[in-house]
Design a protein around this motif. Structure first.
Motif, mmCIF file in Angstrom:
data_model
loop_
_atom_site.group_PDB
_atom_site.id
_atom_site.type_symbol
_atom_site.label_atom_id
_atom_site.label_comp_id
_atom_site.label_asym_id
_atom_site.label_seq_id
_atom_site.Cartn_x
_atom_site.Cartn_y
_atom_site.Cartn_z
ATOM 1 N N ALA A 12 0.835 -1.210 0.000
ATOM 2 C CA ALA A 12 0.000 0.000 0.000
ATOM 3 C C ALA A 12 0.865 1.252 0.000
ATOM 4 N N GLY A 13 1.855 1.275 -0.877
ATOM 5 C CA GLY A 13 2.629 2.503 -1.084
ATOM 6 C C GLY A 13 1.963 3.292 -2.212
ATOM 7 N N TYR A 14 2.745 4.156 -2.854
ATOM 8 C CA TYR A 14 2.165 4.995 -3.911
ATOM 9 C C TYR A 14 1.595 4.153 -5.051
ATOM 10 N N GLY A 15 2.347 3.148 -5.484
ATOM 11 C CA GLY A 15 1.904 2.343 -6.624
ATOM 12 C C GLY A 15 0.677 1.506 -6.300
ATOM 13 N N GLY A 16 0.714 0.818 -5.154
ATOM 14 C CA GLY A 16 -0.397 -0.053 -4.776
ATOM 15 C C GLY A 16 -1.678 0.728 -4.531
ATOM 16 N N VAL A 35 -3.007 -5.624 0.627
ATOM 17 C CA VAL A 35 -2.248 -6.218 1.735
ATOM 18 C C VAL A 35 -1.062 -5.318 2.042
ATOM 19 N N ASP A 36 -0.851 -5.027 3.315
ATOM 20 C CA ASP A 36 0.379 -4.317 3.665
ATOM 21 C C ASP A 36 0.855 -4.745 5.047
ATOM 22 N N ALA A 37 2.165 -4.758 5.196
ATOM 23 C CA ALA A 37 2.775 -5.142 6.472
ATOM 24 C C ALA A 37 2.563 -4.064 7.534
ATOM 25 N N HIS A 38 2.239 -2.854 7.100
ATOM 26 C CA HIS A 38 1.988 -1.760 8.052
ATOM 27 C C HIS A 38 0.490 -1.468 8.127
ATOM 28 N N SER A 39 0.049 -0.941 9.274
ATOM 29 C CA SER A 39 -1.368 -0.567 9.378
ATOM 30 C C SER A 39 -1.566 0.892 8.975
ATOM 31 N N GLU A 43 3.828 9.452 4.064
ATOM 32 C CA GLU A 43 4.318 9.949 2.782
ATOM 33 C C GLU A 43 5.824 9.701 2.766
ATOM 34 N N ARG A 44 6.183 8.669 2.016
ATOM 35 C CA ARG A 44 7.596 8.263 2.029
ATOM 36 C C ARG A 44 8.501 9.402 1.542
ATOM 37 N N VAL A 45 7.981 10.211 0.622
ATOM 38 C CA VAL A 45 8.817 11.292 0.080
ATOM 39 C C VAL A 45 9.064 12.410 1.098
ATOM 40 N N THR A 76 2.100 -9.424 6.663
ATOM 41 C CA THR A 76 3.294 -9.508 5.818
ATOM 42 C C THR A 76 3.160 -10.702 4.883
ATOM 43 N N ALA A 77 3.334 -10.459 3.598
ATOM 44 C CA ALA A 77 3.303 -11.564 2.623
ATOM 45 C C ALA A 77 4.644 -12.285 2.684
ATOM 46 N N THR A 78 4.605 -13.603 2.783
ATOM 47 C CA THR A 78 5.870 -14.349 2.898
ATOM 48 C C THR A 78 6.206 -15.125 1.628
ATOM 49 N N LEU A 104 5.471 -3.974 -3.964
ATOM 50 C CA LEU A 104 6.130 -4.030 -2.657
ATOM 51 C C LEU A 104 7.231 -3.000 -2.456
ATOM 52 N N GLY A 105 7.473 -2.165 -3.455
ATOM 53 C CA GLY A 105 8.385 -1.036 -3.254
ATOM 54 C C GLY A 105 9.807 -1.446 -2.965
ATOM 55 N N SER A 106 10.467 -0.684 -2.097
ATOM 56 C CA SER A 106 11.886 -0.909 -1.841
ATOM 57 C C SER A 106 12.228 -0.519 -0.409
ATOM 58 N N GLY A 264 5.774 0.260 -9.795
ATOM 59 C CA GLY A 264 6.601 1.006 -8.841
ATOM 60 C C GLY A 264 8.029 0.493 -8.752
ATOM 61 N N ASP A 265 8.638 0.717 -7.578
ATOM 62 C CA ASP A 265 10.058 0.393 -7.387
ATOM 63 C C ASP A 265 10.359 -1.080 -7.627
ATOM 64 N N ALA A 266 9.384 -1.951 -7.371
ATOM 65 C CA ALA A 266 9.637 -3.398 -7.429
ATOM 66 C C ALA A 266 9.487 -3.976 -8.830
ATOM 67 N N MET A 279 13.402 4.353 -9.911
ATOM 68 C CA MET A 279 12.623 4.154 -8.692
ATOM 69 C C MET A 279 12.194 5.524 -8.204
ATOM 70 N N ALA A 280 10.910 5.809 -8.244
ATOM 71 C CA ALA A 280 10.424 7.128 -7.854
ATOM 72 C C ALA A 280 8.930 7.068 -7.649
ATOM 73 N N CYS A 281 8.483 7.975 -6.824
ATOM 74 C CA CYS A 281 7.050 8.153 -6.667
ATOM 75 C C CYS A 281 6.468 8.565 -8.028
ATOM 76 N N ALA A 282 7.263 9.348 -8.765
ATOM 77 C CA ALA A 282 6.847 9.808 -10.092
ATOM 78 C C ALA A 282 6.695 8.649 -11.073
ATOM 79 N N THR A 283 7.214 7.485 -10.733
ATOM 80 C CA THR A 283 7.036 6.280 -11.549
ATOM 81 C C THR A 283 5.922 5.413 -10.949
ATOM 82 N N VAL A 347 6.737 24.837 -5.447
ATOM 83 C CA VAL A 347 6.319 23.848 -6.467
ATOM 84 C C VAL A 347 6.509 22.433 -5.922
ATOM 85 N N LYS A 348 7.646 22.198 -5.299
ATOM 86 C CA LYS A 348 7.916 20.854 -4.756
ATOM 87 C C LYS A 348 6.843 20.472 -3.730
ATOM 88 N N GLU A 349 6.469 21.406 -2.878
ATOM 89 C CA GLU A 349 5.444 21.115 -1.866
ATOM 90 C C GLU A 349 4.110 20.764 -2.544
HETATM 91 C C1 LIG Z 1 13.293 10.361 1.802
HETATM 92 C C2 LIG Z 1 12.763 10.007 0.450
HETATM 93 C C3 LIG Z 1 12.423 11.014 -0.439
HETATM 94 C C4 LIG Z 1 11.932 10.705 -1.701
HETATM 95 N N1 LIG Z 1 11.605 11.725 -2.539
HETATM 96 C C5 LIG Z 1 11.084 11.444 -3.739
HETATM 97 C C6 LIG Z 1 10.694 12.502 -4.620
HETATM 98 O O1 LIG Z 1 10.837 13.687 -4.293
HETATM 99 N N2 LIG Z 1 10.164 12.175 -5.818
HETATM 100 C C7 LIG Z 1 9.992 10.866 -6.191
HETATM 101 O O2 LIG Z 1 9.499 10.641 -7.303
HETATM 102 N N3 LIG Z 1 10.366 9.848 -5.394
HETATM 103 C C8 LIG Z 1 10.905 10.087 -4.182
HETATM 104 N N4 LIG Z 1 11.277 9.078 -3.346
HETATM 105 C C9 LIG Z 1 11.142 7.676 -3.817
HETATM 106 C C10 LIG Z 1 9.717 7.152 -3.586
HETATM 107 O O3 LIG Z 1 9.341 7.315 -2.242
HETATM 108 C C11 LIG Z 1 9.621 5.672 -3.956
HETATM 109 O O4 LIG Z 1 10.130 5.496 -5.248
HETATM 110 C C12 LIG Z 1 8.161 5.243 -3.901
HETATM 111 O O5 LIG Z 1 7.728 5.251 -2.553
HETATM 112 C C13 LIG Z 1 7.941 3.854 -4.504
HETATM 113 O O6 LIG Z 1 6.589 3.552 -4.411
HETATM 114 P P1 LIG Z 1 6.076 2.050 -4.394
HETATM 115 O O7 LIG Z 1 4.585 2.109 -4.386
HETATM 116 O O8 LIG Z 1 6.752 1.264 -5.441
HETATM 117 O O9 LIG Z 1 6.592 1.426 -3.013
HETATM 118 P P2 LIG Z 1 6.545 1.934 -1.506
HETATM 119 O O10 LIG Z 1 6.067 3.323 -1.415
HETATM 120 O O11 LIG Z 1 7.870 1.580 -0.964
HETATM 121 O O12 LIG Z 1 5.434 0.981 -0.843
HETATM 122 C C14 LIG Z 1 5.630 -0.406 -0.704
HETATM 123 C C15 LIG Z 1 4.680 -0.931 0.345
HETATM 124 O O13 LIG Z 1 4.817 -2.360 0.386
HETATM 125 C C16 LIG Z 1 4.748 -2.796 1.738
HETATM 126 N N5 LIG Z 1 5.456 -4.090 1.842
HETATM 127 C C17 LIG Z 1 6.738 -4.367 1.537
HETATM 128 N N6 LIG Z 1 6.996 -5.677 1.705
HETATM 129 C C18 LIG Z 1 5.832 -6.245 2.137
HETATM 130 C C19 LIG Z 1 5.432 -7.590 2.428
HETATM 131 N N7 LIG Z 1 6.280 -8.621 2.339
HETATM 132 N N8 LIG Z 1 4.151 -7.815 2.809
HETATM 133 C C20 LIG Z 1 3.261 -6.795 2.893
HETATM 134 N N9 LIG Z 1 3.584 -5.512 2.603
HETATM 135 C C21 LIG Z 1 4.841 -5.245 2.219
HETATM 136 C C22 LIG Z 1 5.437 -1.680 2.516
HETATM 137 O O14 LIG Z 1 4.988 -1.685 3.873
HETATM 138 C C23 LIG Z 1 4.985 -0.426 1.749
HETATM 139 O O15 LIG Z 1 3.830 0.137 2.321
HETATM 140 C C24 LIG Z 1 11.776 9.340 -2.089
HETATM 141 C C25 LIG Z 1 12.121 8.326 -1.192
HETATM 142 C C26 LIG Z 1 12.617 8.641 0.063
HETATM 143 C C27 LIG Z 1 12.957 7.529 1.018
#
Ligand SMILES: Cc1cc2nc3c(=O)[nH]c(=O)nc-3n(C[C@H](O)[C@H](O)[C@H](O)COP(=O)(O)OP(=O)(O)OC[C@H]3O[C@@H](n4cnc5c(N)ncnc54)[C@H](O)[C@@H]3O)c2cc1C
Length: 361
Positions: A12-16, A35-39, A43-45, A76-78, A104-106, A264-266, A279-283, A347-349
């Motif tokens: 449940a990050g940006y992509g999910g 499904v997410d390991a966190h409740s 905002e990761r960014v 947590t998915a295993t 699942l991000g990074s 997303g990142d994964a 790897m970016a929120c923008a992706t 703009v960034k905000e």
């Molecule tokens: C400090 C910081 C600043 C950033 N600034 C920018 C920015 O300005 N612009 C930009 O484009 N990007 C930025 N990024 C990068 C951006 O945050 C990531 O690329 C983005 O969060 C990826 O999104 P995602 O949905 O792929 O994964 P994530 O946001 O990482 O979400 C993945 C989710 O999967 C869950 N998860 C993982 N493993 C399991 C499991 N086994 N079982 C259940 N759940 C699981 C996690 O709990 C998480 O909630 C920044 C990152 C950081 C750390």
């Protein structure tokens, strides 16, 4: 089995969240479970802001999802049992799926250099610890966007702390010369000591050891050199690249398992000019939305749309009052135009705020 098509979104990050949000509207007859390991979701960014002692928003995932009729599984998915089409969860019954969206991000890469896992802090996820009291000296390792944002934020919030920024290259090396010059000038104005062209080979309690054998003393080390992805897909037999990211076709479908999509990142995603998306929120946001569009189209028996993707800007915050907006070409290579100063900070905000509405179901 209810007859409903069961879509499980892993992560449940940006992509999910962007995928789930879109599926609610576009695949109304499907049953959607996230499904997410966190409740909670943060905002990761903004995690560099939290590391500098600022409060950042925390949202409850169950509340956020269930008011839109999306089921939430806090677990947590295993493993993914790709034959039985089930996600195995720690401490909860397995979840069956017809379609799986892998998001699942990074996490921080704390394995490649000795001592990082034991002695350094990182800011890649909401789980990271941070120093209880900001010490008099902090080494930030990694001069990419995350390291720059963190160094600037720490220096602005803790003017009595000596902040060192260590990197193999100049800060923001991938951006235009104007952008690099602004980043350096602003970091120096904030009092950050920049050391470029150095390679850190070990982190200890005393500081960081460089490749030339010297020790750079620091009371705390913050590690921002890169992210790595969870190994769940690889362990489950899903085709991945050397970094463990899921290999996908032009519709973000796994090349080995047609009922799995990755975002997303994964995920490995080919972008403009066949350059891999970074790897970016923008992706993560657009790929999450796009995967949902593809799944919904296929459920209707329609031809999936093509991924129309281009980067527009790279945004870097430099404390709360300065920033950098680098305009980029479609393939993310830097153009000539940049915005700086308070305008860029504003703009960034706005961009950061827009990511919340784009991923809120
Ligand atoms: C400090 C910081 C600043 C950033 N600034 C920018 C920015 O300005 N612009 C930009 O484009 N990007 C930025 N990024 C990068 C951006 O945050 C990531 O690329 C983005 O969060 C990826 O999104 P995602 O949905 O792929 O994964 P994530 O946001 O990482 O979400 C993945 C989710 O999967 C869950 N998860 C993982 N493993 C399991 C499991 N086994 N079982 C259940 N759940 C699981 C996690 O709990 C998480 O909630 C920044 C990152 C950081 C750390």
């Amino acid at each position: 089995m209810t007859g409903q098509h069961r879509i499980v979104v892993l992560g449940a990050g940006y992509g999910g969240l962007a995928a789930a949000r879109r599926l609610v509207r576009k695949a109304r007859s499907a049953q959607i479970t996230v499904v997410d390991a966190h409740s909670t979701v943060v905002e990761r960014v903004r995690l560099h802001q939290r590391a500098a002692g600022q409060d950042i928003p925390v949202r409850d995932l169950r509340e956020l999802l269930e008011r839109k009729n999306i089921r939430f599984e806090h677990a947590t998915a295993t493993t993914i049992d790709t034959t039985g089409r089930r996600v195995v969860l720690a401490g909860s019954p397995a979840l069956e799926y017809d379609t799986l969206i892998y998001a699942l991000g990074s996490v921080a890469d704390v394995e490649s250099v000795p001592g990082v896992a034991e002695h350094a802090y990182s800011i890649a996820t909401q789980d990271e610890r941070r120093p209880a009291v900001m010490p008099r000296s902090v080494a930030v390792v990694g001069a990419g966007p995350t390291g720059i944002e963190l160094a600037a934020e720490l220096a602005e919030s803790y003017p009595d702390t000596r902040v060192l920024l260590l990197g193999a290259e100049e800060p923001a090396a991938g951006l235009s010369p104007r952008a690099q010059a602004h980043v350096r000038r602003t970091l120096e104005r904030l009092g950050v000591d920049i050391r470029s062209g150095v390679k850190v080979i070990e982190v200890t309690e005393e500081g960081v050891r460089l490749a030339d054998g010297s020790l750079v003393e620091a009371r705390a080390t913050m590690w921002t050199t890169g992210f790595r992805v969870p190994d769940l897909a690889a362990r489950s037999g899903v085709a991945v690249d050397l970094e463990g990211r899921v290999s996908t076709d032009a519709t973000l479908r796994s090349v080995s398992h047609p009922d799995i999509y990755a975002v997303g990142d994964a995920a490995v995603v080919a972008g403009p000019g066949d350059r891999e998306l970074r790897m970016a929120c923008a992706t993560a946001l657009p790929t999450g939305k796009y995967a949902a569009d593809v799944v919904a189209a296929r459920l209707r028996g329609a031809e999936p749309p093509k991924l129309r993707f281009r980067y527009v800007v790279q945004c870097v915050s430099l404390g709360r009052r300065d920033g950098l907006i680098q305009f980029v070409h479609a393939d993310d290579t830097p153009g000539r135009m940049v915005l700086t100063g308070r305008t860029a900070a504003w703009v960034k905000e706005q961009v950061v705020r827009s990511t919340v509405s784009a991923s809120r179901p």
